[in-house]
Write a protein that holds these residues in place. Structure first.
Motif, mmCIF file in Angstrom:
data_model
loop_
_atom_site.group_PDB
_atom_site.id
_atom_site.type_symbol
_atom_site.label_atom_id
_atom_site.label_comp_id
_atom_site.label_asym_id
_atom_site.label_seq_id
_atom_site.Cartn_x
_atom_site.Cartn_y
_atom_site.Cartn_z
ATOM 1 N N ALA A 12 -2.466 7.820 3.566
ATOM 2 C CA ALA A 12 -1.754 7.957 2.942
ATOM 3 C C ALA A 12 -1.292 9.428 2.182
ATOM 4 O O ALA A 12 -2.064 9.662 1.674
ATOM 5 C CB ALA A 12 -0.910 6.682 2.370
ATOM 6 N N ASN A 13 -0.255 9.785 2.320
ATOM 7 C CA ASN A 13 -0.433 10.676 1.317
ATOM 8 C C ASN A 13 -0.012 10.025 0.152
ATOM 9 O O ASN A 13 0.294 9.109 -0.568
ATOM 10 C CB ASN A 13 1.218 11.765 1.445
ATOM 11 C CG ASN A 13 1.613 12.290 2.301
ATOM 12 O OD1 ASN A 13 0.642 12.766 2.921
ATOM 13 N ND2 ASN A 13 3.020 12.245 3.045
ATOM 14 N N PRO A 14 -1.193 11.155 -1.217
ATOM 15 C CA PRO A 14 -1.557 10.248 -2.065
ATOM 16 C C PRO A 14 -0.044 10.362 -3.551
ATOM 17 O O PRO A 14 0.765 10.887 -3.189
ATOM 18 C CB PRO A 14 -2.949 11.327 -3.034
ATOM 19 C CG PRO A 14 -3.222 12.649 -1.962
ATOM 20 C CD PRO A 14 -1.704 12.271 -0.495
ATOM 21 N N LEU A 28 -4.584 7.366 -9.559
ATOM 22 C CA LEU A 28 -4.681 8.188 -8.029
ATOM 23 C C LEU A 28 -5.632 6.168 -7.281
ATOM 24 O O LEU A 28 -6.496 6.687 -7.433
ATOM 25 C CB LEU A 28 -4.994 9.299 -7.602
ATOM 26 C CG LEU A 28 -5.010 9.257 -5.952
ATOM 27 C CD1 LEU A 28 -3.006 9.535 -5.914
ATOM 28 C CD2 LEU A 28 -5.100 10.898 -5.331
ATOM 29 N N ASN A 29 -4.770 5.763 -6.945
ATOM 30 C CA ASN A 29 -4.717 4.804 -6.046
ATOM 31 C C ASN A 29 -4.865 5.775 -4.332
ATOM 32 O O ASN A 29 -3.972 6.343 -3.880
ATOM 33 C CB ASN A 29 -4.533 3.189 -6.539
ATOM 34 C CG ASN A 29 -4.910 2.832 -7.428
ATOM 35 O OD1 ASN A 29 -6.324 2.373 -7.976
ATOM 36 N ND2 ASN A 29 -3.849 3.086 -8.366
ATOM 37 N N PHE A 30 -5.970 5.201 -3.527
ATOM 38 C CA PHE A 30 -5.606 5.252 -2.105
ATOM 39 C C PHE A 30 -7.115 5.049 -1.304
ATOM 40 O O PHE A 30 -7.683 4.220 -1.579
ATOM 41 C CB PHE A 30 -6.119 7.400 -2.098
ATOM 42 C CG PHE A 30 -7.559 7.957 -2.132
ATOM 43 C CD1 PHE A 30 -8.212 8.524 -1.947
ATOM 44 C CD2 PHE A 30 -7.676 8.249 -3.638
ATOM 45 C CE1 PHE A 30 -9.345 8.017 -1.702
ATOM 46 C CE2 PHE A 30 -8.619 8.912 -3.899
ATOM 47 C CZ PHE A 30 -9.922 9.200 -3.271
ATOM 48 N N ASN A 50 -11.386 0.893 0.006
ATOM 49 C CA ASN A 50 -10.325 1.909 -1.400
ATOM 50 C C ASN A 50 -10.566 2.514 -2.296
ATOM 51 O O ASN A 50 -12.030 2.612 -3.060
ATOM 52 C CB ASN A 50 -9.371 0.064 -2.271
ATOM 53 C CG ASN A 50 -8.820 -0.494 -1.315
ATOM 54 O OD1 ASN A 50 -7.827 0.363 -0.177
ATOM 55 N ND2 ASN A 50 -9.416 -1.857 -0.803
ATOM 56 N N PHE A 51 -10.327 3.402 -3.230
ATOM 57 C CA PHE A 51 -11.163 3.735 -4.142
ATOM 58 C C PHE A 51 -9.771 4.832 -5.203
ATOM 59 O O PHE A 51 -8.770 4.402 -4.791
ATOM 60 C CB PHE A 51 -11.221 5.535 -3.341
ATOM 61 C CG PHE A 51 -11.722 5.518 -2.971
ATOM 62 C CD1 PHE A 51 -13.727 6.302 -2.822
ATOM 63 C CD2 PHE A 51 -11.709 5.486 -1.283
ATOM 64 C CE1 PHE A 51 -14.182 6.142 -1.655
ATOM 65 C CE2 PHE A 51 -13.152 5.967 -0.093
ATOM 66 C CZ PHE A 51 -14.555 5.962 -0.030
#
Length: 122
Positions: A12-14, A28-30, A50-51
């Motif tokens: 997804a777009n961050p 920032l979760n992405f 997940n990061f």
């Protein structure tokens, strides 16, 4: 040693957020779609990992990356554990980003392709 290396595409777009406080920190979760090297029949060939990134790295990813962009990540594993309303232990696994590099070569500029680490500033 707790070190992991991934390459994959953003799911997804961050959307960057900032912590509350005197000196707000970018957070920032992405997730990345990471292809498996070997695929078993009737199983997906992709894992969604997940990061979370902080500070300048979070801002870098937010600025230069969009959904579908391929990036490389170096980081470490972190487990979050808590008790739910039924007193059952829950665990969430994520990777903390220490370095990032853009891997889509056709769109990279000279500065972007170098990536960024948590010790660098932009």
């Amino acid at each position: 040693m707790n070190k992991s290396i991934f390459s994959g595409r953003l799911t997804a777009n961050p959307e960057i957020k900032y912590s509350q406080g005197v000196e707000p920190i970018a957070i920032l979760n992405f997730a990345l779609a990471v292809e498996r090297k070997y695929k078993k029949e009737e199983e997906p060939n992709v894992d969604f990992v997940n990061f979370v990134a902080f500070g300048k790295i979070a801002e870098f990813i937010s600025k230069y990356c969009t959904k579908g962009k391929k990036i490389g990540i170096i980081g470490y594993l972190k487990n979050k554990t808590w008790k739910d309303e039924n007193n059952k232990t829950k665990t969430f696994t994520e990777f903390i980003v220490e370095e990032v590099e853009l891997l889509d070569k056709k769109e990279n500029t000279e500065n972007e392709s170098k990536g960024i680490t948590d010790e660098e500033t932009i």
